[in-house]
Design a protein around this motif. Structure first.
Motif, mmCIF file in Angstrom:
data_model
loop_
_atom_site.group_PDB
_atom_site.id
_atom_site.type_symbol
_atom_site.label_atom_id
_atom_site.label_comp_id
_atom_site.label_asym_id
_atom_site.label_seq_id
_atom_site.Cartn_x
_atom_site.Cartn_y
_atom_site.Cartn_z
ATOM 1 N N VAL A 108 0.869 -1.054 0.012
ATOM 2 C CA VAL A 108 -0.158 0.008 -0.031
ATOM 3 C C VAL A 108 0.841 1.226 0.005
ATOM 4 C CG1 VAL A 108 -2.009 -1.182 1.160
ATOM 5 C CG2 VAL A 108 -0.146 0.180 2.454
ATOM 6 N N ARG A 109 2.207 1.164 -0.520
ATOM 7 C CA ARG A 109 2.949 2.272 -0.617
ATOM 8 C C ARG A 109 2.494 3.339 -1.363
ATOM 9 N NH1 ARG A 109 8.838 0.787 -2.713
ATOM 10 N NH2 ARG A 109 8.930 -0.047 -0.712
ATOM 11 N N GLY A 110 1.813 3.054 -2.503
ATOM 12 C CA GLY A 110 1.533 4.223 -3.271
ATOM 13 C C GLY A 110 0.204 5.005 -2.488
ATOM 14 N N GLN A 111 -0.608 4.319 -2.085
ATOM 15 C CA GLN A 111 -1.712 4.971 -1.189
ATOM 16 C C GLN A 111 -1.060 5.843 -0.041
ATOM 17 O OE1 GLN A 111 -5.330 3.054 -0.532
ATOM 18 N NE2 GLN A 111 -5.859 4.422 0.993
ATOM 19 N N ALA A 112 -0.022 5.107 0.562
ATOM 20 C CA ALA A 112 0.425 5.677 1.705
ATOM 21 C C ALA A 112 1.159 7.103 1.352
ATOM 22 C CB ALA A 112 1.556 5.188 2.407
ATOM 23 N N PHE A 113 1.877 7.147 0.353
ATOM 24 C CA PHE A 113 2.526 8.493 -0.340
ATOM 25 C C PHE A 113 1.379 9.479 -0.941
ATOM 26 C CE2 PHE A 113 6.612 6.226 -0.375
ATOM 27 C CZ PHE A 113 7.419 7.515 0.103
ATOM 28 N N GLY A 114 0.261 8.929 -1.149
ATOM 29 C CA GLY A 114 -0.699 9.806 -1.712
ATOM 30 C C GLY A 114 -1.568 10.324 -0.581
ATOM 31 N N LEU A 115 -1.697 9.684 0.399
ATOM 32 C CA LEU A 115 -2.337 10.015 1.837
ATOM 33 C C LEU A 115 -1.121 11.209 2.157
ATOM 34 C CD1 LEU A 115 -4.374 10.032 3.962
ATOM 35 C CD2 LEU A 115 -3.175 8.214 5.212
ATOM 36 N N LEU A 116 -0.108 10.923 2.502
ATOM 37 C CA LEU A 116 1.125 12.189 2.684
ATOM 38 C C LEU A 116 0.828 13.302 2.097
ATOM 39 C CD1 LEU A 116 3.286 12.872 4.368
ATOM 40 C CD2 LEU A 116 4.831 11.786 2.423
ATOM 41 N N SER A 117 0.718 13.235 0.665
ATOM 42 C CA SER A 117 0.502 14.413 -0.184
ATOM 43 C C SER A 117 -0.673 14.949 -0.077
ATOM 44 C CB SER A 117 0.777 13.923 -1.823
ATOM 45 O OG SER A 117 0.495 15.110 -2.656
ATOM 46 N N THR A 118 -1.865 14.268 0.163
ATOM 47 C CA THR A 118 -3.190 14.915 0.333
ATOM 48 C C THR A 118 -3.166 15.790 1.768
ATOM 49 O OG1 THR A 118 -4.074 13.400 -0.747
ATOM 50 C CG2 THR A 118 -5.488 14.619 0.861
ATOM 51 N N GLY A 119 -2.484 15.173 2.754
ATOM 52 C CA GLY A 119 -2.447 15.780 3.864
ATOM 53 C C GLY A 119 -1.626 17.237 3.857
ATOM 54 N N LEU A 120 -0.629 17.049 3.112
ATOM 55 C CA LEU A 120 0.171 18.593 2.867
ATOM 56 C C LEU A 120 -0.644 19.379 2.301
ATOM 57 C CD1 LEU A 120 3.749 16.946 2.102
ATOM 58 C CD2 LEU A 120 3.123 18.415 3.967
ATOM 59 N N MET A 121 -1.462 19.106 1.272
ATOM 60 C CA MET A 121 -2.290 20.026 0.364
ATOM 61 C C MET A 121 -3.108 20.554 1.303
ATOM 62 S SD MET A 121 -0.701 20.141 -2.738
ATOM 63 C CE MET A 121 -1.995 20.937 -3.447
ATOM 64 N N THR A 122 -4.103 19.726 1.827
ATOM 65 C CA THR A 122 -5.237 19.936 2.821
ATOM 66 C C THR A 122 -4.683 21.104 3.946
ATOM 67 O OG1 THR A 122 -6.231 18.127 2.253
ATOM 68 C CG2 THR A 122 -7.198 19.351 4.151
ATOM 69 N N GLY A 123 -3.504 20.711 4.542
ATOM 70 C CA GLY A 123 -2.862 21.502 5.672
ATOM 71 C C GLY A 123 -2.763 22.629 5.152
ATOM 72 N N GLN A 124 -1.999 22.826 3.846
ATOM 73 C CA GLN A 124 -1.617 24.357 3.545
ATOM 74 C C GLN A 124 -2.989 25.237 3.435
ATOM 75 O OE1 GLN A 124 1.239 24.459 0.169
ATOM 76 N NE2 GLN A 124 1.622 22.222 0.742
ATOM 77 N N ALA A 125 -4.054 24.555 2.796
ATOM 78 C CA ALA A 125 -5.083 25.411 2.603
ATOM 79 C C ALA A 125 -5.699 25.892 4.192
ATOM 80 C CB ALA A 125 -6.257 24.503 2.152
ATOM 81 N N VAL A 126 -5.870 24.761 4.844
ATOM 82 C CA VAL A 126 -6.136 25.072 6.369
ATOM 83 C C VAL A 126 -5.364 25.985 7.009
ATOM 84 C CG1 VAL A 126 -6.396 24.093 8.694
ATOM 85 C CG2 VAL A 126 -7.293 22.698 6.741
ATOM 86 N N GLY A 127 -3.890 26.111 6.903
ATOM 87 C CA GLY A 127 -3.165 26.809 7.442
ATOM 88 C C GLY A 127 -3.399 28.592 6.876
#
Length: 412
Positions: free
Chosen positions: A338-357
């Motif tokens: 599930v490495r692909g999904q794990a890296f995708g989740l990492l990237s999604t969280g970064l993108m979401t976090g920047q918008a929230v910040g």
């Protein structure tokens, strides 16, 4: 490649597959910068609305969250090379439609939003392939190179986008982006070997259900959750501080200088830590560098001018190199299938976090002032890093019974 001394650029670029991933990534980031700038200009020309122009500039990023929540499992079910090539071809079609189909503004925005839902899949496939082609410490150095490239390509893409807009207008700039994506697709198709899905073909549940299930499993794992939070939260406040630069300076020209300095600081930090810090030192630097991201913003208490603001922003963004100390640990922590999904989740969280910040510090800027909003972002960033001391600190050495084969060979 020895994990004790660290990899070198020569070793990394000697890997043909990495050269292909590196070159196509540079084309991708540059092209996306040109595309979003050209789309914003095109929408403004069609509508005359500054709000719609700003929405067009951000539209490519918003669907990232939806794709990360519902479709990421496909990154491990489909071959990585095919996914990346498909992503480039989708960009070709989208750019040509935006340029020449004569779409109304609402249709242009809808097209960008709809196609952007699949963007996390393409990025996850690239990130998950990197540890396959660059084992050991070379993977971390490869990630640092992509970080440097991202900053440089964004600046180059915006500069090239401005030149294209002046010479051939937004339609021509979008056509240029389509050409870059087509070149990237050719690079990937003929430069990478045929890949197999990470998950064996068999009875499978729906993509949405599987994505939710695997995301829950990843977040319920204490080690993975800690590394994800350590990757997401400090940059959240950095993005919030950067979001206040334009209202603080009161002019887009001056703000551009400061934001360009931040991009340059990020590139320098990634390069210096990735190339000159040994693997063990990188992990020890994660905590102090994460704290460093917040400290320079406190300097805005002194109401600096554009010059000092640029210096402070560069130092703050340079702290993003703290993430290099988390990369190998993250790869080791997630199951390979599930490495692909794990890296995708990492990237999604970064993108979401920047918008929230940006949103949170935007509220602080409204209630206080843009200058104090930046200071709040710095203080919150420092507190977030200190609260994440445990995942940001190096992990204790693994025992002989659980030590990865590469580490056993090194000790032996």
């Amino acid at each position: 490649m020895s994990t004790e001394r660290g990899a070198t650029y020569g070793e990394v670029f000697a890997v043909r597959e990495f050269r292909v991933l590196f070159g196509s990534f540079a084309l991708l980031v540059s092209g996306d910068s040109i595309k979003m700038l050209a789309l914003s200009v095109l929408v403004y020309a069609e509508s005359g609305s500054p709000g719609l122009a700003a929405a067009a500039y951000m539209a490519g990023w918003l669907p990232h969250i939806a794709g990360g929540m519902f479709l990421l499992s496909l990154a491990d079910r489909l071959p990585a090379r095919a996914l990346m090539v498909a992503g480039e071809l989708v960009r070709v079609v989208v750019c040509l439609l935006l340029a020449y189909a004569g779409l109304p503004v609402w249709a242009m925005l809808a097209l960008v939003l709809a196609s952007g839902v699949f963007t996390p899949l393409f990025g996850a496939a690239r990130s998950a392939m990197l540890p396959d082609v660059l084992p050991g410490d070379a993977f971390v150095l490869g990630r640092s190179l992509l970080g440097v490239t991202s900053a440089g390509a964004q600046i180059a893409g915006l500069a090239a986008g401005g030149a294209f807009l002046a010479l051939v207008g937004p339609q021509g700039a979008l056509a240029a982006t389509a050409a870059l994506s087509l070149v990237g697709a050719v690079f990937l198709r003929f430069g990478l070997p045929k890949s197999q899905p990470r998950q064996a073909v068999g009875v499978r549940r729906g993509a949405v259900r599987t994505t939710w299930r695997v995301n829950r499993e990843l977040l319920s794992d204490r080690r993975v959750r800690g590394l994800l939070l350590a990757s997401w939260l400090p940059p959240l406040w950095l993005a919030g501080g950067e979001a206040m630069i334009v209202p603080y300076l009161g002019g887009q020209g001056q703000a551009g200088v400061v934001l360009a300095a931040a991009a340059a600081g990020m590139a320098v930090g990634e390069f210096a830590v990735g190339r000159f810090a040994a693997p063990a030192l990188r992990e020890r630097l994660s905590l102090p560098l994460a704290v460093l991201m917040g400290v320079p913003w406190l300097g805005f208490l002194a109401a600096p001018g554009v010059g000092w603001a640029a210096v402070l922003a560069a130092f703050a963004a340079g702290g993003l190199a703290y993430q290099l100390g988390l990369q190998r640990r993250f790869v080791d922590a997630v199951p390979e299938e599930v490495r692909g999904q794990a890296f995708g989740l990492l990237s999604t969280g970064l993108m979401t976090g920047q918008a929230v910040g940006a949103a949170l510090i935007g509220v602080a800027g409204e209630l206080l002032s843009p200058r104090l909003g930046i200071v709040v972002a710095g203080a919150a960033g420092i507190l977030a890093a200190l609260a994440l001391t445990r995942p940001l600190r190096p992990e204790p050495p693994v025992t002989a019974t659980t030590m990865p084969s590469e580490a056993k060979d090194e000790v032996g």
